[in-house]
Design an enzyme around this catalytic site. Structure first.
Site, PDB file in Angstrom:
ATOM      1  N   GLU A 129      26.829  -7.567 -34.795  1.00  0.00           N
ATOM      2  CA  GLU A 129      27.861  -8.926 -34.233  1.00  0.00           C
ATOM      3  C   GLU A 129      28.403  -8.719 -32.894  1.00  0.00           C
ATOM      4  O   GLU A 129      28.399  -9.432 -32.008  1.00  0.00           O
ATOM      5  CB  GLU A 129      29.179  -8.699 -35.407  1.00  0.00           C
ATOM      6  CG  GLU A 129      30.182  -9.807 -34.761  1.00  0.00           C
ATOM      7  CD  GLU A 129      31.260  -9.975 -35.850  1.00  0.00           C
ATOM      8  OE1 GLU A 129      31.372  -9.272 -36.679  1.00  0.00           O
ATOM      9  OE2 GLU A 129      32.113 -10.797 -35.492  1.00  0.00           O
TER      10      GLU A 129
ATOM     11  N   ILE B 116      37.775 -18.633 -40.056  1.00  0.00           N
ATOM     12  CA  ILE B 116      36.538 -18.322 -40.280  1.00  0.00           C
ATOM     13  C   ILE B 116      35.464 -19.235 -39.701  1.00  0.00           C
ATOM     14  O   ILE B 116      35.482 -20.479 -40.153  1.00  0.00           O
ATOM     15  CB  ILE B 116      36.434 -18.366 -41.998  1.00  0.00           C
ATOM     16  CG1 ILE B 116      37.570 -17.491 -42.521  1.00  0.00           C
ATOM     17  CG2 ILE B 116      35.060 -18.163 -42.551  1.00  0.00           C
ATOM     18  CD1 ILE B 116      37.476 -15.795 -41.941  1.00  0.00           C
TER      19      ILE B 116
ATOM     20  N   ARG C 125      40.885   2.851 -45.926  1.00  0.00           N
ATOM     21  CA  ARG C 125      39.559   1.998 -45.924  1.00  0.00           C
ATOM     22  C   ARG C 125      39.033   1.957 -47.194  1.00  0.00           C
ATOM     23  O   ARG C 125      37.818   1.234 -47.652  1.00  0.00           O
ATOM     24  CB  ARG C 125      38.623   2.457 -44.829  1.00  0.00           C
ATOM     25  CG  ARG C 125      39.201   2.328 -43.472  1.00  0.00           C
ATOM     26  CD  ARG C 125      38.247   3.206 -42.622  1.00  0.00           C
ATOM     27  NE  ARG C 125      38.777   2.827 -41.270  1.00  0.00           N
ATOM     28  CZ  ARG C 125      38.041   3.194 -40.227  1.00  0.00           C
ATOM     29  NH1 ARG C 125      36.937   3.553 -40.380  1.00  0.00           N
ATOM     30  NH2 ARG C 125      38.379   2.967 -38.923  1.00  0.00           N
TER      31      ARG C 125
ATOM     32  N   GLY D 263      35.164 -10.658 -33.084  1.00  0.00           N
ATOM     33  CA  GLY D 263      34.248  -9.459 -33.309  1.00  0.00           C
ATOM     34  C   GLY D 263      34.906  -8.197 -33.126  1.00  0.00           C
ATOM     35  O   GLY D 263      34.329  -6.942 -32.865  1.00  0.00           O
TER      36      GLY D 263
ATOM     37  N   THR E  49      38.773  -7.024 -30.719  1.00  0.00           N
ATOM     38  CA  THR E  49      39.197  -7.358 -29.421  1.00  0.00           C
ATOM     39  C   THR E  49      38.626  -6.330 -28.230  1.00  0.00           C
ATOM     40  O   THR E  49      38.366  -5.266 -28.769  1.00  0.00           O
ATOM     41  CB  THR E  49      40.740  -7.443 -29.010  1.00  0.00           C
ATOM     42  OG1 THR E  49      41.340  -5.963 -29.697  1.00  0.00           O
ATOM     43  CG2 THR E  49      41.434  -8.472 -30.345  1.00  0.00           C
TER      44      THR E  49
HETATM   45  C1  FAD Z   1      37.204 -18.806 -32.631  1.00  0.00           C
HETATM   46  C2  FAD Z   1      37.315 -17.475 -33.550  1.00  0.00           C
HETATM   47  C3  FAD Z   1      36.373 -17.484 -34.533  1.00  0.00           C
HETATM   48  C4  FAD Z   1      36.528 -16.419 -35.563  1.00  0.00           C
HETATM   49  N1  FAD Z   1      35.663 -15.917 -36.541  1.00  0.00           N
HETATM   50  C5  FAD Z   1      35.778 -15.015 -37.489  1.00  0.00           C
HETATM   51  C6  FAD Z   1      34.876 -15.171 -38.740  1.00  0.00           C
HETATM   52  O1  FAD Z   1      33.931 -16.012 -38.813  1.00  0.00           O
HETATM   53  N2  FAD Z   1      35.271 -14.064 -39.373  1.00  0.00           N
HETATM   54  C7  FAD Z   1      36.324 -13.387 -39.577  1.00  0.00           C
HETATM   55  O2  FAD Z   1      36.420 -12.679 -40.489  1.00  0.00           O
HETATM   56  N3  FAD Z   1      37.185 -13.384 -38.569  1.00  0.00           N
HETATM   57  C8  FAD Z   1      36.914 -14.285 -37.532  1.00  0.00           C
HETATM   58  N4  FAD Z   1      37.839 -14.429 -36.297  1.00  0.00           N
HETATM   59  C9  FAD Z   1      38.939 -13.172 -36.363  1.00  0.00           C
HETATM   60  C10 FAD Z   1      38.653 -12.526 -35.214  1.00  0.00           C
HETATM   61  O3  FAD Z   1      37.905 -11.267 -35.395  1.00  0.00           O
HETATM   62  C11 FAD Z   1      40.289 -11.609 -35.098  1.00  0.00           C
HETATM   63  O4  FAD Z   1      41.077 -12.934 -34.507  1.00  0.00           O
HETATM   64  C12 FAD Z   1      40.253 -10.399 -34.248  1.00  0.00           C
HETATM   65  O5  FAD Z   1      39.546  -9.354 -34.918  1.00  0.00           O
HETATM   66  C13 FAD Z   1      41.561 -10.329 -33.706  1.00  0.00           C
HETATM   67  O6  FAD Z   1      42.535 -10.046 -34.978  1.00  0.00           O
HETATM   68  P1  FAD Z   1      43.961 -10.949 -34.878  1.00  0.00           P
HETATM   69  O7  FAD Z   1      43.611 -12.158 -34.385  1.00  0.00           O
HETATM   70  O8  FAD Z   1      44.465 -10.588 -36.124  1.00  0.00           O
HETATM   71  O9  FAD Z   1      44.734 -10.051 -33.845  1.00  0.00           O
HETATM   72  P2  FAD Z   1      45.676  -8.770 -34.017  1.00  0.00           P
HETATM   73  O10 FAD Z   1      45.139  -7.904 -34.707  1.00  0.00           O
HETATM   74  O11 FAD Z   1      46.991  -9.420 -34.426  1.00  0.00           O
HETATM   75  O12 FAD Z   1      45.884  -8.301 -32.180  1.00  0.00           O
HETATM   76  C14 FAD Z   1      46.852  -8.779 -31.652  1.00  0.00           C
HETATM   77  C15 FAD Z   1      46.889  -8.077 -30.179  1.00  0.00           C
HETATM   78  O13 FAD Z   1      47.083  -6.528 -30.747  1.00  0.00           O
HETATM   79  C16 FAD Z   1      46.029  -5.781 -30.066  1.00  0.00           C
HETATM   80  N5  FAD Z   1      45.783  -4.560 -30.746  1.00  0.00           N
HETATM   81  C17 FAD Z   1      45.335  -4.724 -32.057  1.00  0.00           C
HETATM   82  N6  FAD Z   1      45.146  -3.286 -32.562  1.00  0.00           N
HETATM   83  C18 FAD Z   1      45.490  -2.503 -31.321  1.00  0.00           C
HETATM   84  C19 FAD Z   1      45.346  -1.263 -31.103  1.00  0.00           C
HETATM   85  N7  FAD Z   1      44.920  -0.333 -32.149  1.00  0.00           N
HETATM   86  N8  FAD Z   1      45.591  -0.579 -29.727  1.00  0.00           N
HETATM   87  C20 FAD Z   1      46.128  -1.711 -28.757  1.00  0.00           C
HETATM   88  N9  FAD Z   1      46.111  -2.764 -28.969  1.00  0.00           N
HETATM   89  C21 FAD Z   1      45.809  -3.181 -30.123  1.00  0.00           C
HETATM   90  C22 FAD Z   1      44.931  -6.701 -30.157  1.00  0.00           C
HETATM   91  O14 FAD Z   1      43.653  -6.087 -29.141  1.00  0.00           O
HETATM   92  C23 FAD Z   1      45.477  -8.009 -29.572  1.00  0.00           C
HETATM   93  O15 FAD Z   1      45.621  -7.971 -28.020  1.00  0.00           O
HETATM   94  C24 FAD Z   1      37.650 -15.265 -35.456  1.00  0.00           C
HETATM   95  C25 FAD Z   1      38.479 -15.576 -34.524  1.00  0.00           C
HETATM   96  C26 FAD Z   1      38.564 -16.427 -33.576  1.00  0.00           C
HETATM   97  C27 FAD Z   1      39.538 -16.922 -32.584  1.00  0.00           C
END
Ligand code: FAD
Length: 385
Positions: free
Chosen positions: A248, A160, A184, A369, A371
């Site tokens: 965002e 966060i 959802r 935001g 991936t």
């Molecule tokens: C520095 C930083 C700041 C952040 N700030 C915030 C914040 O303020 N508030 C907040 O709520 N979140 C925040 N985040 C979280 C961020 O939005 C998530 O890390 C991001 O959405 C990815 O989720 P995850 O890390 O769980 O990866 P995962 O969902 O576990 O993904 C792992 C891999 O699987 C892939 N993947 C997932 N779904 C699919 C699909 N359907 N098809 C193919 N590939 C897929 C992804 O692309 C990725 O390569 C932050 C993250 C970071 C690193």
């Protein structure tokens, strides 16, 4: 190419921000990097400067602007100088739209003046340790108390941004189970007071880049959230996220494009100074070709950003448009910054050079935001695939 996206007001604001960065941020930026966060006082300074209140309506202490382009100007100027404003982009770019769109009159009166002054910093907590891309899988719960006066919040969030400094956090939580027809369903948003009993800030996470933003774990153990702090309607949270994530993603696209443009500028300076084999690095045809190709890519990214900024101000930016802009600009930035770092040789790998910081800071643009892969699924869906 001449840009037409910004008007005189935006450009005047750019001058103010550029001077502010030069006098108030650049001289102390190394200290922030060392501390791993911008100091809390900095956010009061931004409040005083009017940065947080730009889009806050005048009756709540802001300037009442409706153009998102002022935020884009700040993002561009910070990137240009090779600095970042800690968690302030989340405060204004991510959290404010939720408050403006869904807060009641009573809530706006209660929150927006402090929001604008910097007395109340905000963050948004969607991601959980077990779920990021698949937000419908969130496990944090908020159960309405029997007397109907408050919700009881339990769960954990991670990554966060601004989580250490935040005074109020927009927390996404389940108020009802999802249904087999709609995963959802049952998600609601709460503007949770960080001073509440049972609310805990966990680790400030050690990141690869973006060292001046405080990114934290949060946990909630039987946190009593008054019903007055429910944002919008119960159960509508997911649709609210869907409506606000495009801004965002646009903000991230702007930041990525601006970082790539800054990388070219830093590199142009460097290659003209650095001599190897008795000549400057700039004199090699490879250097010219690489930088020319980078410039062409950044020009294209700028055109995408400008078109998206206009569309957003006109209320026409779709989820797929924003996903395309984010995907394209962040992938361009990754390629360009990597090539620019290469042209620095070993010095590009040293953190004292701005290109090294840009390389580290930029990496997350393809992840947070949503991936790049998630952006592709959104675009593919809009194509009927
Ligand atoms: C520095 C930083 C700041 C952040 N700030 C915030 C914040 O303020 N508030 C907040 O709520 N979140 C925040 N985040 C979280 C961020 O939005 C998530 O890390 C991001 O959405 C990815 O989720 P995850 O890390 O769980 O990866 P995962 O969902 O576990 O993904 C792992 C891999 O699987 C892939 N993947 C997932 N779904 C699919 C699909 N359907 N098809 C193919 N590939 C897929 C992804 O692309 C990725 O390569 C932050 C993250 C970071 C690193």
């Amino acid at each position: 190419m001449r840009r037409t996206v910004f008007n005189e007001d935006h450009e005047a604001f750019r001058e103010t921000i550029r001077a502010f960065i030069a006098s108030e941020v650049v001289p102390v930026y190394d200290q922030w990097l060392e501390a791993g966060q911008a100091p809390r006082e900095f956010y009061y300074t931004l409040g005083e400067l009017g940065v947080f209140g730009i889009e806050v309506p005048e009756e709540y202490g802001g300037a009442g602007e409706t153009s998102f382009k002022f935020q884009a100007v700040i993002t561009e100027e910070a990137a240009r100088a090779g600095v970042s404003f800690g968690g302030s982009g989340v405060h204004t770019g991510l959290c404010l739209p939720y408050l403006l769109a869904y807060a009641t009159e009573e809530q706006k009166k209660r929150w927006l003046p402090d929001f604008a002054s910097g007395a109340m910093m905000t963050a948004i907590a969607m991601t959980e340790p077990g779920t990021g891309s698949d937000l419908a899988g969130m496990k944090t719960t908020a159960r309405l108390s029997e007397d109907g006066t408050h919700y009881v919040l339990n769960g954990a969030k991670t990554f966060i941004t601004g989580g250490v400094h935040a005074d109020r956090v927009i927390v996404c939580a389940r108020t009802a189970q999802s249904t087999p027809e709609d995963r959802r369903a049952g998600i609601s948003l709460f503007v949770v007071d960080a001073g509440s009993e049972g609310y805990a800030v966990g680790r400030k996470l050690e990141k690869l880049g973006l060292k001046t933003s405080d990114t934290a774990e949060l946990s909630f153990t039987d946190v009593k959230v008054p019903v007055e702090d429910l944002l919008g309607e119960e159960g509508k949270g997911f649709s609210y996220l869907g409506q606000n994530l495009p801004q965002e993603r646009l903000a991230i696209a702007v930041g990525a494009y601006a970082q790539a443009a800054a990388a070219i500028r830093f590199t142009q300076e460097y290659v003209q100074e650095r001599t190897v084999f008795g000549t400057t690095v700039a004199s090699f045809q490879n250097t010219k070709f690489e930088l020319a190709a980078c410039k062409a890519e950044v020009d294209a990214a700028q055109a995408v950003v400008d078109r998206a900024l206009d569309a957003h101000d006109a209320g026409e930016l779709t989820a797929a448009d924003a996903a395309s802009a984010k995907l394209f600009c962040t992938e361009v930035a990754a390629r360009v910054i990597d090539k620019c770092l290469q042209l620095h040789g070993g010095y590009g790998y040293m953190m004292e050079y701005p290109i090294a910081r840009l390389y580290a800071d930029n990496r997350v643009n393809r992840i947070y935001g949503g991936t790049s892969e998630v952006m592709k699924t959104i675009i593919a869906k809009s194509m009927g695939l």
